[in-house]
Design a protein around this motif. Structure first.
Motif, short mmCIF file in Angstrom:
data_model
loop_
_atom_site.label_atom_id
_atom_site.label_comp_id
_atom_site.label_asym_id
_atom_site.label_seq_id
_atom_site.Cartn_x
_atom_site.Cartn_y
_atom_site.Cartn_z
N GLU A 90 0.81 -1.22 0.00
CA GLU A 90 0.00 0.00 0.00
C GLU A 90 0.85 1.28 0.00
OE1 GLU A 90 0.32 -1.49 4.27
OE2 GLU A 90 -0.12 -2.40 2.34
N GLN A 91 2.17 1.15 0.17
CA GLN A 91 3.06 2.31 0.16
C GLN A 91 3.64 2.60 -1.23
OE1 GLN A 91 5.81 0.82 3.22
NE2 GLN A 91 5.28 2.63 4.43
N LEU A 92 3.33 1.77 -2.23
CA LEU A 92 3.94 1.96 -3.55
C LEU A 92 3.59 3.31 -4.17
CD1 LEU A 92 3.63 -1.62 -5.10
CD2 LEU A 92 5.70 -0.46 -4.30
N ALA A 93 2.33 3.76 -4.05
CA ALA A 93 1.95 5.06 -4.61
C ALA A 93 2.67 6.19 -3.87
CB ALA A 93 0.44 5.25 -4.55
N LEU A 94 2.78 6.08 -2.54
CA LEU A 94 3.52 7.08 -1.77
C LEU A 94 4.98 7.10 -2.18
CD1 LEU A 94 3.62 9.17 0.52
CD2 LEU A 94 3.98 7.27 2.11
N LEU A 95 5.55 5.92 -2.42
CA LEU A 95 6.93 5.83 -2.89
C LEU A 95 7.09 6.56 -4.22
CD1 LEU A 95 9.76 4.56 -2.47
CD2 LEU A 95 8.90 2.55 -3.68
N GLY A 96 6.15 6.33 -5.14
CA GLY A 96 6.18 7.02 -6.44
C GLY A 96 6.07 8.52 -6.29
N GLU A 97 5.22 8.95 -5.35
CA GLU A 97 5.05 10.38 -5.13
C GLU A 97 6.33 11.00 -4.55
OE1 GLU A 97 2.47 12.70 -1.97
OE2 GLU A 97 1.23 11.96 -3.62
N GLN A 98 6.92 10.34 -3.57
CA GLN A 98 8.11 10.89 -2.90
C GLN A 98 9.34 10.89 -3.81
OE1 GLN A 98 8.05 12.48 0.10
NE2 GLN A 98 5.87 12.15 -0.19
N LEU A 99 9.44 9.90 -4.70
CA LEU A 99 10.60 9.81 -5.59
C LEU A 99 10.30 10.32 -6.99
CD1 LEU A 99 12.01 6.34 -4.45
CD2 LEU A 99 12.73 8.63 -3.72
N ASN A 100 9.08 10.86 -7.19
CA ASN A 100 8.66 11.43 -8.47
C ASN A 100 8.75 10.42 -9.61
OD1 ASN A 100 7.51 13.44 -9.98
ND2 ASN A 100 9.46 14.32 -10.60
N ILE A 101 8.19 9.23 -9.37
CA ILE A 101 8.14 8.17 -10.38
C ILE A 101 6.68 8.04 -10.81
CG2 ILE A 101 8.62 5.75 -10.89
CD1 ILE A 101 10.66 5.84 -8.54
N ASP A 102 6.34 8.70 -11.92
CA ASP A 102 4.95 8.80 -12.35
C ASP A 102 4.22 7.45 -12.43
OD1 ASP A 102 4.84 11.56 -12.41
OD2 ASP A 102 5.50 11.68 -14.50
N PRO A 103 4.80 6.40 -13.03
CA PRO A 103 4.04 5.16 -13.11
C PRO A 103 3.68 4.58 -11.74
CG PRO A 103 5.87 5.09 -14.66
CD PRO A 103 6.05 6.31 -13.79
N LEU A 104 4.52 4.78 -10.74
CA LEU A 104 4.20 4.29 -9.40
C LEU A 104 3.12 5.14 -8.74
CD1 LEU A 104 7.55 3.25 -7.66
CD2 LEU A 104 5.72 1.79 -8.51
N LYS A 105 3.11 6.44 -9.01
CA LYS A 105 2.09 7.32 -8.44
C LYS A 105 0.70 6.85 -8.82
CE LYS A 105 4.76 11.59 -8.94
NZ LYS A 105 4.76 12.92 -9.58
N LYS A 106 0.56 6.27 -9.99
CA LYS A 106 -0.74 5.88 -10.51
C LYS A 106 -1.26 4.57 -9.94
CE LYS A 106 0.20 8.45 -14.68
NZ LYS A 106 0.54 8.41 -16.09
N LEU A 107 -0.48 3.91 -9.07
CA LEU A 107 -0.90 2.63 -8.52
C LEU A 107 -1.99 2.76 -7.47
CD1 LEU A 107 2.44 0.65 -8.25
CD2 LEU A 107 0.63 0.42 -9.95
N GLY A 108 -2.24 3.96 -7.02
CA GLY A 108 -3.30 4.17 -6.04
C GLY A 108 -3.06 5.45 -5.29
N PRO A 109 -4.02 5.82 -4.46
CA PRO A 109 -3.83 7.06 -3.71
C PRO A 109 -2.72 6.89 -2.68
CG PRO A 109 -5.81 5.93 -2.98
CD PRO A 109 -5.28 5.17 -4.16
N PRO A 110 -1.88 7.89 -2.51
CA PRO A 110 -0.84 7.79 -1.50
C PRO A 110 -1.46 7.68 -0.12
CG PRO A 110 -0.82 9.97 -2.49
CD PRO A 110 -1.85 9.15 -3.21
N ASN A 111 -0.75 7.05 0.77
CA ASN A 111 -1.23 6.82 2.13
C ASN A 111 -0.96 8.05 2.99
OD1 ASN A 111 -2.17 5.60 4.40
ND2 ASN A 111 -0.34 4.37 4.77
N ARG A 112 -1.81 9.08 2.82
CA ARG A 112 -1.64 10.27 3.62
C ARG A 112 -3.01 10.74 4.09
NH1 ARG A 112 -1.71 14.64 -0.98
NH2 ARG A 112 -0.89 13.14 -2.43
N LYS A 113 -3.00 11.43 5.19
CA LYS A 113 -4.26 11.89 5.78
C LYS A 113 -4.65 13.23 5.17
CE LYS A 113 -3.27 9.47 10.01
NZ LYS A 113 -2.86 9.58 11.38
N GLU A 114 -5.83 13.29 4.62
CA GLU A 114 -6.35 14.53 4.05
C GLU A 114 -7.42 15.05 5.00
OE1 GLU A 114 -5.84 15.82 0.80
OE2 GLU A 114 -4.45 14.30 0.11
N LYS A 115 -7.55 16.34 5.12
CA LYS A 115 -8.58 16.92 5.96
C LYS A 115 -9.93 16.81 5.26
CE LYS A 115 -5.90 20.24 8.57
NZ LYS A 115 -5.77 21.65 8.93
N SER A 116 -10.90 16.31 5.98
CA SER A 116 -12.26 16.24 5.43
C SER A 116 -12.96 17.56 5.71
CB SER A 116 -13.03 15.07 6.04
OG SER A 116 -13.27 15.33 7.41
#
Length: 178
Positions: free
Chosen positions: A148-174
């Motif tokens: 479940e960290q693969l999308a976060l990994l893509g976001e942090q390392l700026n790897i576009d194909p990994l970013k698209k694997l799912g929403p990053p595991n971060r807390k968003e304010k509702s």
């Protein structure tokens, strides 16, 4: 004898690490990027993660190696790099890596492969991209990453194909948190 020597060298790689071989800048003087980050430097970066981003620090601490190679393609290296990409992907399949993303469009070929460590974590990620006649990209990330960290990994390392694997595991304010 050479084949045995090369093979025994490849067998000594840690789980999740891929031997892409050595790369040289294109003879035309085009793009050439080589990044090799070991666990010590990655751990240092984890210390600088903001306190509110504990999941980023945890992710960085789980990594052992990040290798990124971007090579501009020209008439002198295009065929060799395309063949190398194909051979590496065949080798990954033979070694039990799973190709989780295949994206082909015209002259663009993207492959993302993962090597699982049991059923609960990823030992390695390999991203191989041939972007038409523009560039070849080879990325290898080694560590102990939760799927479940693969999308976060893509976001942090700026790897576009990994970013698209799912929403990053971060807390968003509702709306109720605002």
């Amino acid at each position: 004898a050479f084949a045995l020597t090369a093979r025994s060298g490849a067998e000594s790689l840690p789980p999740g690490e891929v031997d892409f071989g050595e790369f040289s800048p294109p003879s035309s003087g085009g793009e050439f990027v080589e990044v090799n980050l070991g666990s010590n430097l990655i751990s240092l970066a984890a210390h600088f993660a903001p306190k509110e981003q504990k999941e980023v620090a945890s992710l960085l601490n789980s990594l052992q190696l990040v290798r990124v190679n971007v090579i501009g393609l020209d008439d002198g290296n295009r065929d060799e790099l395309k063949n190398r990409a194909q051979k590496i992907q065949q080798h990954l399949k033979a070694e039990g890596w799973e190709r989780i993303v295949t994206a082909k469009k015209k002259d663009q070929d993207v492959g993302i492969h993962i090597k699982m460590r049991g059923t609960n974590s990823v030992a390695g990620v390999a991203v191989i991209v041939i972007d038409g006649d523009h560039q070849a990209v080879f990325i290898n990330i080694v560590g102990d990453v939760k799927p479940e960290q693969l999308a976060l990994l893509g976001e942090q390392l700026n790897i576009d194909p990994l970013k698209k694997l799912g929403p990053p595991n971060r807390k968003e304010k509702s709306e109720t948190d605002k």
